[in-house]
Enzyme design. Sequence first.
Site, PDB file in Angstrom:
ATOM      1  N   MET A 108      15.741   7.116   1.766  1.00 29.85           N
ATOM      2  CA  MET A 108      15.746   5.975   2.718  1.00 29.85           C
ATOM      3  C   MET A 108      15.316   6.244   4.132  1.00 29.85           C
ATOM      4  O   MET A 108      14.628   5.520   4.744  1.00 29.85           O
ATOM      5  CB  MET A 108      16.886   5.161   2.513  1.00 29.85           C
ATOM      6  N   TYR A 141      16.915  15.243  -2.779  1.00 25.77           N
ATOM      7  CA  TYR A 141      17.543  14.718  -4.326  1.00 25.77           C
ATOM      8  C   TYR A 141      16.590  15.326  -5.475  1.00 25.77           C
ATOM      9  O   TYR A 141      15.501  15.111  -5.327  1.00 25.77           O
ATOM     10  CB  TYR A 141      17.264  13.099  -4.080  1.00 25.77           C
ATOM     11  N   ARG A 178      -9.236 -15.694  -9.134  1.00 22.68           N
ATOM     12  CA  ARG A 178      -8.036 -15.266  -8.349  1.00 22.68           C
ATOM     13  C   ARG A 178      -7.778 -16.678  -7.717  1.00 22.68           C
ATOM     14  O   ARG A 178      -6.742 -17.307  -7.990  1.00 22.68           O
ATOM     15  CB  ARG A 178      -8.008 -14.147  -7.337  1.00 22.68           C
ATOM     16  N   LYS A 228      -3.800 -11.941   8.706  1.00 23.01           N
ATOM     17  CA  LYS A 228      -2.727 -12.463   7.745  1.00 23.01           C
ATOM     18  C   LYS A 228      -1.533 -11.312   7.799  1.00 23.01           C
ATOM     19  O   LYS A 228      -1.911 -10.108   8.294  1.00 23.01           O
ATOM     20  CB  LYS A 228      -2.874 -12.720   6.443  1.00 23.01           C
TER      21      LYS A 228
END
Length: 336
Positions: free
Chosen positions: A281, A233, A130, A35
């Site tokens: 990013m 940053y 679940r 998957k």
Amino acid sequence: MARATLTIDLDAIAANWRALDALSAASVETGAVVKADAYGLGIARVAPALAAAGARSFFVALAEEGAELRRILGAGPSIHIFSGHMPGDAPLLAAHDLIPLLNSVRQVKRHRQALPGRAYGLQLNSGMNRLGIEPGAVPPGLAPVLTISHLACADTPHHPENARQRAAFAPEGRASLAATGGTLLGAEFHCDLTRPGIGLYGGYPFTAARPVVALDLPVIQTRTIAAGETVGYGATWRATRPSRIATVSAGYADGLIRAMGNRACLFHGTTACPLVGRVSMDVITVDITDTADRPESLSILGPQQRIDTLAEAAGTIGYEILTSLGTRYNRVYKGG
């Protein structure tokens, strides 16, 4: 080349499948979970490698994934759908010979009405709460080709929930309980079919797995900074000595999770190079002061660091590292 290179070892995936297959008796089939695009590694290349190794039963999450897998593998292998028979799935299930693992009485009714006479499986809830039908609520007269459940704590071998779930799972007919963790728990959990996933791709808890992925990030620029200067940053990292900093081409857009900033390491050969500052990013910054030369690239996954070590630095699990790998990498497949 500014793009990072993700190398995927198909022979290692096949070897891991064979190693997991060898842990159960010859009468127990070993399937394969592919998957989420084979855990992010590319189902079009991974699934044929697993089929060549001997896998004949495959598992995906969605009918759409199953249709793609059928186009890749062709007729023959069985393809099971964990989400069962959802509204609108009937054309895909019928056209591509897919086996939904029905999760509710409502899904049983839907399947019988839409595709009478076509094969299906059942998923029972044995305690994970679940997916799955409660054992006492299974409608009479069903003839599933496979009945499965899923262990909540298989990664913790001595957790009492494992034995409790095994005792609660008592289906008639062909059954499957064990994913990778359950396969490692031993024969009591193997039933008729095991369905390993993360272990195929080199992840915990299959610590004997061959590593599958390597990720090498090109260095765009290096600079020397003085003690006391900051990087990135928010100025979250400050140099305590004169340092050489490499800016490397990959960031959170490529699946390098932001939380690993100031925590992970990259490698130049066997030399560990700390990731310093925040993950951006498109780039990360790395302290290469202790390297003897100027590296052209740095490794974040490879012989010195596997997916679960990197995941620990990011506060997550190897599954998320693999399935987060972005589309910008130059993907290179070995073997297969």
